[in-house]
Design an enzyme around this catalytic site. Sequence first.
Site, PDB file in Angstrom:
ATOM      1  N   ASP A   1      -2.332  -3.130  -8.227  1.00 50.64           N
ATOM      2  CA  ASP A   1      -2.936  -3.598  -7.213  1.00 50.64           C
ATOM      3  C   ASP A   1      -3.840  -2.511  -6.265  1.00 50.64           C
ATOM      4  OD1 ASP A   1       0.557  -2.638  -6.343  1.00 50.64           O
ATOM      5  OD2 ASP A   1      -1.128  -1.798  -5.026  1.00 50.64           O
TER       6      ASP A   1
ATOM      7  N   ASP B   1       0.008   9.630   3.204  1.00 50.69           N
ATOM      8  CA  ASP B   1       1.159  10.426   2.994  1.00 50.69           C
ATOM      9  C   ASP B   1       0.961  11.868   2.246  1.00 50.69           C
ATOM     10  OD1 ASP B   1       0.838   8.573   0.871  1.00 50.69           O
ATOM     11  OD2 ASP B   1       2.863   8.046   0.857  1.00 50.69           O
TER      12      ASP B   1
ATOM     13  N   ASP C   1      -5.837  -1.305  -3.093  1.00 54.22           N
ATOM     14  CA  ASP C   1      -6.192  -1.271  -1.479  1.00 54.22           C
ATOM     15  C   ASP C   1      -7.413  -0.472  -1.203  1.00 54.22           C
ATOM     16  OD1 ASP C   1      -3.462  -2.016  -1.334  1.00 54.22           O
ATOM     17  OD2 ASP C   1      -2.644   0.325  -1.362  1.00 54.22           O
TER      18      ASP C   1
HETATM   19  P1  ATP Z   1       2.373   2.845  -6.205  1.00 60.07           P
HETATM   20  O1  ATP Z   1       1.432   1.496  -5.751  1.00 60.07           O
HETATM   21  O2  ATP Z   1       2.006   3.317  -7.380  1.00 60.07           O
HETATM   22  O3  ATP Z   1       3.766   2.653  -5.597  1.00 60.07           O
HETATM   23  P2  ATP Z   1       0.883   3.845  -3.724  1.00 60.07           P
HETATM   24  O4  ATP Z   1       0.648   5.001  -3.398  1.00 60.07           O
HETATM   25  O5  ATP Z   1      -0.303   2.727  -4.158  1.00 60.07           O
HETATM   26  O6  ATP Z   1       1.722   3.861  -4.881  1.00 60.07           O
HETATM   27  P3  ATP Z   1       1.624   1.927  -2.075  1.00 60.07           P
HETATM   28  O7  ATP Z   1       2.861   1.702  -0.999  1.00 60.07           O
HETATM   29  O8  ATP Z   1       0.958   0.824  -2.450  1.00 60.07           O
HETATM   30  O9  ATP Z   1       1.719   3.190  -2.825  1.00 60.07           O
HETATM   31  O10 ATP Z   1       0.660   2.394  -0.658  1.00 60.07           O
HETATM   32  C1  ATP Z   1      -0.668   2.552  -0.711  1.00 60.07           C
HETATM   33  C2  ATP Z   1      -1.308   3.727   0.090  1.00 60.07           C
HETATM   34  O11 ATP Z   1      -1.081   3.665   1.515  1.00 60.07           O
HETATM   35  C3  ATP Z   1      -0.769   5.139  -0.382  1.00 60.07           C
HETATM   36  O12 ATP Z   1      -1.371   5.702  -1.385  1.00 60.07           O
HETATM   37  C4  ATP Z   1      -0.882   5.862   0.874  1.00 60.07           C
HETATM   38  O13 ATP Z   1      -2.266   6.380   1.079  1.00 60.07           O
HETATM   39  C5  ATP Z   1      -0.561   4.927   1.933  1.00 60.07           C
HETATM   40  N1  ATP Z   1       0.797   4.869   2.343  1.00 60.07           N
HETATM   41  C6  ATP Z   1       1.801   4.178   1.913  1.00 60.07           C
HETATM   42  N2  ATP Z   1       2.847   4.441   2.459  1.00 60.07           N
HETATM   43  C7  ATP Z   1       2.632   5.204   3.526  1.00 60.07           C
HETATM   44  C8  ATP Z   1       3.589   5.876   4.286  1.00 60.07           C
HETATM   45  N3  ATP Z   1       5.097   5.573   4.499  1.00 60.07           N
HETATM   46  N4  ATP Z   1       2.991   6.849   5.140  1.00 60.07           N
HETATM   47  C9  ATP Z   1       1.634   7.261   5.029  1.00 60.07           C
HETATM   48  N5  ATP Z   1       0.919   6.637   4.218  1.00 60.07           N
HETATM   49  C10 ATP Z   1       1.367   5.823   3.417  1.00 60.07           C
HETATM   50 MG    MG Z   2      -0.182   0.901  -4.451  1.00 60.02          MG
END
Ligand code: ATP
Ligand code: MG
Length: 463
Positions: free
Chosen positions: A72, A150, A74
Site C-alpha cells: 500500500d 512515529d 500513502d
Molecule cells: P506497514 O504498512 O509495513 O505496516 P507502515 O509504516 O506503512 O508499515 P502504516 O500503518 O501503513 O504503517 O502507516 C503509514 C505511516 O503513517 C507510517 O509510516 C507513519 O509515518 C504514520 N503512522 C502510522 N501510525 C502512526 C502512529 N500511531 N503514530 C504516528 N505516525 C503513524
Molecule cells: Mg503502510
Amino acid sequence: MEAKLGMSSHTTRQDPTPIEMHVTPRAEHSISRRNISNGALRVLYRLNEAGYQAFLVGGAVRDLLLGGHPKDFDIATNATPEEVRGLFRNCRLIGRRFRLAHVVFGREIVEVATFRGTADDGSGDRHLVDGRLVRDNVYGTIEEDALRRDFTVNALYYDIADFSVRDYIGGMRDLEQHCLRLIGDPDERYREDPVRMLRAARLAAKLDFTIAPETAEPFDRLGPLLGDAPPARLFDESLKLFLSGYGLASFHALQTHRLLEHVFPATARSLKSEHADRFRVLLERTFASTDERVRADKPVTPAFLFAAMLWEPVRAEAEALIANGTDAAVAWASASARIMAEQAERVAIPRRFAGAIEEIWVLQPRFEQRIKKRVFRLLSHPRFRAAYDFLLLRSAESPALTELAEWWTSAQTMDQQALAKAFVPQPPPAEDGSSVEPSPKRRRPRRRRRKGPPASEGSAPAE
Ligand code: ATP
Ligand code: MG
C-alpha cells in the site's frame, strides 16, 4: 514549537533531529517508479499538476529504499481533503479522528493525507485526553507532518516533482544503520499513543532492525498503558503483527521487549508455566507455518492463530477443572469461555472468529475418542479440517499425540470400508453396513439440526 514536540532538553537521547532538510537526489537512491503502483502515481501526478505538493510517504518509501515491494502507498500533500476530492471523481473522505481522502482505482485504494500540523490551535481539531491523542486534524507544513510521524524511517518523503527523497529528521541515516528510532520525546509519544510500542516491535521484526535504546527504554514503564488501548485497534494490530508474513519474528520481538503480557496476558503467563517449553514449540510452529502460507499467498485465518495463542491457558484450565471432578465437556466449555472473555478485555476478537476458536479447542479431546461412530462423526464435522490442522501443530507435544495425529491423517485417506474395518470389535453386520456407507454425506443433515449456538457446540466433547 520544537520544545512542544518533545524535542526539548529534558530528553536523555542524543537528539538527531534539528529540522534541517536533507535531500537525496534521484540519482543517489534506489526508488524506481516501476515499483510504485499505477494508482499512487496517478494521484501524485494529478496533485502536482494541479499545483499542490505531493509526496509518497511512510512505509512505502521506507520499504522501497530497502528494496522491498510495498503493497500500500500513502500520499501526503498540502491540499486539504476537500481539495483532493475536487480533483478526483473516484474519491471519498473518511475518518473523524484522522480525516483522510481515499482515491479508489478498481481494487486499489490510495490514501491521501493532508500534512498534519503539531500546534494545538484551540479549535479542538487536535485533541489530547490524559496525554492521549484522540483527534488529529490540524493541518500544517511538511516539516510538522514529519515530526508527528512515529519513527524516523517512516518520515521520508519521495517528491514526485523531482523524484528526490526528503529527510527532515535523520531517517536516511537510521535506515542505513537499520535502526528504528521514535521521533520526539519517547515518553510523550507513547503516552499519546501506546500502540506505537507495538508498532516498534512489529516494524523491528519485519525489517530486522534494532530498536534504538531510548526508543525501547520506556517499554517496561509504559507498557501497561496498552491495557487502555481500544481493543478493536489491538485486534487490527494483532493481525498486522501475526498475519503479515513476519509472525514468528513479531512474537519473538514482543517477548524480547516484554510487551506480550500487555496484549496477551494469558499467553504470557503460560509461557512461564511448567508447560512453557511445549507451548513455545506449538506457538513457533504455528507462526512459522502461518508465515509460510502468507508468503505463498495462501489464505490464513485469525481463528487458527488465536486458537494457538490461547491453547495452553485453555488446556491447563480445562485439565485443572477435570482433575477437580468437573465433567470433561463442561470443563472444556467453561475454560474456553473464561479464557476468551479474559482475552476480549484486551483484544476485540470478532464473534465470527470467536466461535471458530472455541470449536477448534473443544474438538481436540474428541480426537482421542477413536470409537467408530464418533470417528465418522468427527470426520464430517464442519470444523474438522481446522481442528485437525491444529492437532498436527500440537503433535510435537508428546509421542502419543504424534501417533494420534498420524492415525487421523491416515483415517482421512482410507476409504470408508477400510476405515470401518479398522475398528475392533465390529458390531453386527447389518448395523455395520449402515454406519460405513452413510458418513459423511448422510450424516450432515442430522448434524446441522443438532448444531446450536456456539455455547452448545462447546459441550461437544461429551457427546
Ligand atoms: P506497514 O504498512 O509495513 O505496516 P507502515 O509504516 O506503512 O508499515 P502504516 O500503518 O501503513 O504503517 O502507516 C503509514 C505511516 O503513517 C507510517 O509510516 C507513519 O509515518 C504514520 N503512522 C502510522 N501510525 C502512526 C502512529 N500511531 N503514530 C504516528 N505516525 C503513524
Ligand atoms: Mg503502510
